[in-house]
Design an enzyme around this catalytic site. Structure first.
Site, PDB file in Angstrom:
ATOM      1  N   GLY A 175       0.800  -1.223   0.000  1.00 47.01           N
ATOM      2  CA  GLY A 175       0.000   0.000   0.000  1.00 47.01           C
ATOM      3  C   GLY A 175       0.832   1.272   0.000  1.00 47.01           C
ATOM      4  O   GLY A 175       0.318   2.359   0.225  1.00 47.01           O
ATOM      5  N   SER A 214       2.380  -3.448  -3.742  1.00 44.85           N
ATOM      6  CA  SER A 214       2.334  -2.418  -4.784  1.00 44.85           C
ATOM      7  C   SER A 214       2.498  -2.979  -6.200  1.00 44.85           C
ATOM      8  O   SER A 214       3.120  -2.351  -7.058  1.00 44.85           O
ATOM      9  CB  SER A 214       3.366  -1.323  -4.500  1.00 44.85           C
ATOM     10  OG  SER A 214       3.038  -0.672  -3.274  1.00 44.85           O
TER      11      SER A 214
END
Ligand code: PEP
Length: 252
Positions: A175, A214
């Site tokens: 994140g 990610s």
């Protein structure tokens, strides 16, 4: 499961605490036409409130479903929890175990995670076991030690099986927009596989190992080009059908 397969490629979505029925329906309406020709296993792990609705509605669409968490006890007075049997009954075939957000915000220990993995396997749910180091641990040079400790302790009670999926998720990459380099991800996952081989023998070569942290349409191909990486666990980029489809349809 037979003993002669190579690891399955799995692209899994972790929706965390996002979406209601309307958003989920819009997502699948947009996603399904974009991924109809792909061959890899696609798994969506929605919040528990959506699991049954979408697992029923999209039962034959080629996507499989997973829970984000279970309790390890079969049933009982555990307000707010769901059991492996309940998750399976709601349509889950997978369950995420030991995600770093659960380890850090809800104090899940390796021991708890190991029991969750067992509870999942007992209900024919495929656990997606998450392990990964924090930034502090990486900077202290402790990454491999942490991975070894988490892997061994999270599997302490678990019998060898290729039904398990292992996700290497460096905490600093979740994140944050900071993805591990393919070389770092490959080194960590290659190490995890070597450790699993020590524990479970040759079966370790057939266990699907995912990278998470990610992942985006722009970086999936280079991660998937690494020999030990068999797929991805995707958070933020799995919330939009277009970006999740682009990850699923990455160009080899
Ligand atoms: C995750 O939640 O498992 C995850 C990898 O999130 P993100 O892709 O947003 O980093």
């Amino acid at each position: 499961m037979d003993d002669y397969h190579s690891p399955q490629t799995i692209i899994a979505a972790n929706w965390k605490m996002y979406k209601t029925r309307k958003g989920a329906a819009e997502f699948f309406d947009n996603l399904l036409p974009l991924v109809k020709d792909q061959e890899n296993l696609v798994v969506v792990c929605p919040p528990a409130t959506l699991l049954m609705t979408i697992a029923d509605k999209y039962a034959d669409c080629g996507v499989l479903f997973g829970a984000q968490n279970i309790h390890w006890v079969a049933e009982g007075a555990y307000t707010g929890e769901i059991s492996a049997e309940q998750a399976a009954d709601a349509g889950a075939q997978f369950v995420i175990c030991g995600h770093s957000e659960r380890r850090h915000y809800f104090d899940e220990s390796n021991e708890m995670v190991s029991h969750k993995v067992d509870a999942a396997l007992n209900q024919n749910l495929r656990p997606i076991l998450c392990i990964g180091e924090t930034l502090e641990e990486r900077e202290a040079g402790d990454t491999l030690e942490v991975l070894r400790e988490d892997l061994f302790a999270s599997l302490a009670t678990v019998e060898p099986t290729t039904d398990i999926v292992i996700a290497y998720e460096p905490v600093w990459a979740i994140g944050t927009g900071k993805v591990a380099s393919p070389a770092d991800a490959e080194e960590a996952i290659g190490f995890i596989r070597a450790q699993l081989r020590e524990l479970w023998g040759e079966l370790a070569c057939k266990v699907s190992m995912l990278y998470g942290g990610s992942v985006k349409p722009e970086n999936i191909a280079e991660l998937m080009a690494c020999p030990n990486i068999n797929g991805a666990l995707v958070g933020g980029a799995s919330l939009k059908a277009e970006s999740f489809a682009a990850i699923i349809n990455y160009k080899k």
